[in-house]
Design a protein around this motif. Sequence first.
Motif: not given
Length: 314
Positions: A97-113
């Motif tokens: 659960v924890l890597p899914l939550i933090f990994g998704t948040l990190a992906a949303v952040v790093f998807h931005q330019k």
Amino acid sequence: MSVVTQASPAKPEAFSATPEREWRPPSYWPFVIPALVVVLAIIIFPWVFTIWMSLHEWKVGSPTTFVGLANYLRLPTDPRFVEAIGHTLFYTALSVVLPLIFGTLAAVVFHQKFAARGFLRGIFIMPMMATPVAIALVWTMMFHPQLGVLNYVLSLVGMPPQLWVFNPTTVIPSLVLVETWQWTPLVMLIVLGGLAAIPTEPYESAQIDGANFWQVFRFITLPLIMPFLFIAGMIRMIDAVKSFDIIFAITQGGPGSASETINLYLYSVAFVYYDIGYGSAIAVVFFLLIVALAALLLYLRKRMLWTSELGDGA
């Protein structure tokens, strides 16, 4: 006037009786046989031999005795095994659960330019490349009650020091902290692939409708990346449920047996107490547990897909 007709060429008559061809082995068999030998030697034979061992009482230095299902019937009455199952499920749930939550948040952040995005991505995925034993040694020093940097950070914000892996209550959450730190980048990479595959039209429509960031994420991004989250969740679940190196190197199942998972208990039974038969029974049950958890995730994925199709049809 004479009409000249050109006779069409005579078609060859079909053979009245075609002789049956003799069966010949396919020409690719010489290439298939080595693969079959490897599968039999590496996968099938070890499992068949493990099941055979689980039906025997076999201790190193003693004769082998057939006991049938006695080793399996012993498992529910073994308090240490039951406790290990609880530790394994608790550790696995948090480690998924924890890597899914933090990994998704990190992906949303790093998807931005933004500036230096590629460099920061490379820094973020570095924990995933380190070896588990090296990670365990570093975190063991960080968890030290007197000399560890974690308690020093807590003292800076006015919080009391913690025992971390030396306390039976906090040992599993502390180990999950290491697991989350190491494998959140993997989830981020998988989700980033999903975000890159999402078309821009839904976001443009949502922007025209005046949707805010949370509404866009909740109703557009999250449903579209859900298949990727299931893939990441399944990979993390299979990896976490059989985790051994991090736990063994940091706590060896301690303090006492507070962090002893099925993997560590299996290791103790087979290679410390040399009870090969009982250890084989634990290995078979452990394998069935992994299969059951993977099947549950696949069922949930199909169920969600079926529900979404019904919603689209309505």
